[in-house]
Design a protein around this motif. Structure first.
Motif, PDB file in Angstrom:
ATOM      1  N   PHE A 122      41.103  81.760  16.546  1.00  0.00           N
ATOM      2  CA  PHE A 122      41.450  81.350  15.184  1.00  0.00           C
ATOM      3  C   PHE A 122      42.437  82.323  14.550  1.00  0.00           C
ATOM      4  N   ALA A 123      42.248  83.617  14.811  1.00  0.00           N
ATOM      5  CA  ALA A 123      43.106  84.628  14.192  1.00  0.00           C
ATOM      6  C   ALA A 123      44.573  84.470  14.592  1.00  0.00           C
ATOM      7  N   LEU A 124      44.830  83.781  15.694  1.00  0.00           N
ATOM      8  CA  LEU A 124      46.220  83.548  16.077  1.00  0.00           C
ATOM      9  C   LEU A 124      46.959  82.693  15.056  1.00  0.00           C
ATOM     10  N   LEU A 125      46.231  81.835  14.345  1.00  0.00           N
ATOM     11  CA  LEU A 125      46.889  80.907  13.419  1.00  0.00           C
ATOM     12  C   LEU A 125      47.344  81.591  12.132  1.00  0.00           C
ATOM     13  N   PRO A 126      46.434  82.259  11.380  1.00  0.00           N
ATOM     14  CA  PRO A 126      46.881  82.855  10.126  1.00  0.00           C
ATOM     15  C   PRO A 126      47.510  84.237  10.280  1.00  0.00           C
ATOM     16  N   ARG A 127      47.310  84.904  11.436  1.00  0.00           N
ATOM     17  CA  ARG A 127      47.853  86.252  11.606  1.00  0.00           C
ATOM     18  C   ARG A 127      48.869  86.332  12.744  1.00  0.00           C
ATOM     19  N   GLY A 128      48.545  85.740  13.869  1.00  0.00           N
ATOM     20  CA  GLY A 128      49.402  85.874  15.036  1.00  0.00           C
ATOM     21  C   GLY A 128      50.744  85.185  14.889  1.00  0.00           C
ATOM     22  N   LEU A 129      50.723  83.890  14.616  1.00  0.00           N
ATOM     23  CA  LEU A 129      51.973  83.129  14.530  1.00  0.00           C
ATOM     24  C   LEU A 129      52.882  83.614  13.396  1.00  0.00           C
ATOM     25  N   PRO A 130      52.352  83.868  12.176  1.00  0.00           N
ATOM     26  CA  PRO A 130      53.237  84.385  11.126  1.00  0.00           C
ATOM     27  C   PRO A 130      53.851  85.736  11.473  1.00  0.00           C
ATOM     28  N   SER A 131      53.094  86.597  12.171  1.00  0.00           N
ATOM     29  CA  SER A 131      53.641  87.897  12.562  1.00  0.00           C
ATOM     30  C   SER A 131      54.812  87.728  13.514  1.00  0.00           C
ATOM     31  N   VAL A 132      54.670  86.820  14.465  1.00  0.00           N
ATOM     32  CA  VAL A 132      55.755  86.555  15.405  1.00  0.00           C
ATOM     33  C   VAL A 132      56.970  85.975  14.679  1.00  0.00           C
ATOM     34  N   LEU A 133      56.726  85.086  13.725  1.00  0.00           N
ATOM     35  CA  LEU A 133      57.828  84.501  12.955  1.00  0.00           C
ATOM     36  C   LEU A 133      58.580  85.589  12.194  1.00  0.00           C
ATOM     37  N   ILE A 134      57.860  86.536  11.631  1.00  0.00           N
ATOM     38  CA  ILE A 134      58.508  87.653  10.934  1.00  0.00           C
ATOM     39  C   ILE A 134      59.385  88.425  11.908  1.00  0.00           C
ATOM     40  N   GLY A 135      58.863  88.663  13.119  1.00  0.00           N
ATOM     41  CA  GLY A 135      59.631  89.387  14.114  1.00  0.00           C
ATOM     42  C   GLY A 135      60.908  88.666  14.501  1.00  0.00           C
ATOM     43  N   VAL A 136      60.841  87.337  14.600  1.00  0.00           N
ATOM     44  CA  VAL A 136      62.015  86.545  14.963  1.00  0.00           C
ATOM     45  C   VAL A 136      63.062  86.607  13.855  1.00  0.00           C
ATOM     46  N   VAL A 137      62.608  86.470  12.613  1.00  0.00           N
ATOM     47  CA  VAL A 137      63.542  86.403  11.479  1.00  0.00           C
ATOM     48  C   VAL A 137      64.094  87.777  11.130  1.00  0.00           C
ATOM     49  N   VAL A 138      63.219  88.782  11.085  1.00  0.00           N
ATOM     50  CA  VAL A 138      63.617  90.102  10.589  1.00  0.00           C
ATOM     51  C   VAL A 138      64.209  90.982  11.682  1.00  0.00           C
ATOM     52  N   ALA A 139      63.608  90.940  12.870  1.00  0.00           N
ATOM     53  CA  ALA A 139      63.982  91.909  13.900  1.00  0.00           C
ATOM     54  C   ALA A 139      64.761  91.309  15.061  1.00  0.00           C
ATOM     55  N   GLY A 140      64.894  90.000  15.128  1.00  0.00           N
ATOM     56  CA  GLY A 140      65.623  89.392  16.232  1.00  0.00           C
ATOM     57  C   GLY A 140      64.974  89.656  17.580  1.00  0.00           C
ATOM     58  N   MET A 141      63.649  89.546  17.612  1.00  0.00           N
ATOM     59  CA  MET A 141      62.907  89.847  18.840  1.00  0.00           C
ATOM     60  C   MET A 141      63.238  88.860  19.955  1.00  0.00           C
ATOM     61  N   ALA A 142      63.086  89.332  21.194  1.00  0.00           N
ATOM     62  CA  ALA A 142      63.342  88.489  22.357  1.00  0.00           C
ATOM     63  C   ALA A 142      62.246  87.450  22.495  1.00  0.00           C
ATOM     64  N   LEU A 143      62.614  86.293  23.057  1.00  0.00           N
ATOM     65  CA  LEU A 143      61.677  85.202  23.275  1.00  0.00           C
ATOM     66  C   LEU A 143      61.688  84.809  24.750  1.00  0.00           C
ATOM     67  N   PRO A 144      60.635  84.146  25.217  1.00  0.00           N
ATOM     68  CA  PRO A 144      60.624  83.692  26.615  1.00  0.00           C
ATOM     69  C   PRO A 144      61.846  82.838  26.929  1.00  0.00           C
ATOM     70  N   PRO A 145      62.378  82.928  28.150  1.00  0.00           N
ATOM     71  CA  PRO A 145      63.631  82.241  28.483  1.00  0.00           C
ATOM     72  C   PRO A 145      63.503  80.762  28.784  1.00  0.00           C
ATOM     73  N   SER A 146      62.286  80.249  28.971  1.00  0.00           N
ATOM     74  CA  SER A 146      62.133  78.845  29.355  1.00  0.00           C
ATOM     75  C   SER A 146      60.785  78.317  28.905  1.00  0.00           C
TER      76      SER A 146
END
Length: 272
Positions: A122-146
């Motif tokens: 459950f914690a992946l929904l309110p904490r995990g996914l938003p944290s990753v979204l922040i990383g994508v928007v703010v830090a330009g983190m790498a993502l899986p290639p496929s």
């Protein structure tokens, strides 16, 4: 013709769902956790990003984007993996309530581990996914290639969550002999976070310390899932990571099973 049993009637499925639903009862705690994740993610990301930049743009195989992925995927996993010690089983052993658990027609180990895994999911929904979204928007983190890498990364993540809670269960069973096992939990918290890759990638360790880390289940909880999810490892290497995680999951479940059987024979009700 006899129909197959519904998964909803399976008691172990219900333990998993109960953990998931139980964690959903604390939305403010989840929000507070997300704020903490974001705050420390920004601080940690700044420090690790500066380290990569000072090393000439690459540090132990990490670029700025993959280091950002390490930071933000790790922050996203904090609510789901148990690196902090502490377990409901410890309290039940100390109070003697675990004697009631042994009277139920289900596995005590499976009941506790599945409930904890449900909470982690459950914690992946309110904490995990938003944290990753922040990383994508703010830090330009790498993502899986496929798409396949996303699927394997998700599998690695699920195994990592299970390894962490199964390991903590095995640690909690020391209470059958010690009764008060909080000291063991504090030691677990210090060691697990360090070797899991909570503070820094374990590949920055000296060779001897990296070898020690890889001989423990802790990298399978966080570092290895992050490697797969971020695309830091792909192909056969990614499958090797998942294989190592699976072996550790089997190992810690086996240890927990043996200590539960031995602890049941030794059990003394302490009152409470």
């Amino acid at each position: 013709m006899r129909s197959l049993p519904s998964p909803a009637r399976n008691p172990y499925w219900r333990f998993l769902v109960a953990g998931f639903r139980g964690q959903s009862a604390y939305p403010l705690a989840m929000l507070a956790g997300l704020v903490a994740n974001a705050t420390f993610g920004l601080l940690k990301g700044g420090i690790m990003g500066a380290a990569v930049e000072s090393a000439g743009g690459e540090l132990a195989g990490y670029s700025a984007a993959t280091m950002a992925a390490f930071v933000w995927l790790g922050q996203g996993m904090l609510g789901s993996v148990n690196l902090w010690g502490g377990s409901d089983l410890q309290t039940r052993i100390k109070s003697g309530d675990v004697a009631v658990d042994f009277l139920r027609p289900v596995s005590v180990q499976a009941a506790h581990v599945l409930t904890d895994v449900g909470e982690g999911l459950f914690a992946l929904l309110p904490r995990g996914l938003p944290s990753v979204l922040i990383g994508v928007v703010v830090a330009g983190m790498a993502l899986p290639p496929s798409a396949g890498a996303y699927a394997l990364g998700l599998l690695s993540l699920l195994i990592g969550i299970a390894v962490s809670h199964a390991t903590m269960y095995a640690v909690a069973t020391t209470g059958f002999w010690l009764v008060e096992s909080r000291g063991i939990s504090v030691f677990y918290m210090a060691v697990s976070g360090f070797f899991a890759g909570l503070f820094t990638p374990i590949y920055l360790f000296p060779d001897w310390l990296l070898t020690v880390a890889l001989l423990t289940p802790f990298p399978s909880m966080m570092q290895l899932p992050i490697d797969v999810l971020s695309g830091q490892v792909t192909g056969a290497a990614a499958w090797q990571h998942v294989g190592v995680q699976t072996l550790w999951l089997a190992a810690v479940l086996g240890v927990g099973h043996l200590t539960t059987r031995a602890g049941r024979r030794r059990l003394e009700v302490q009152g409470g």
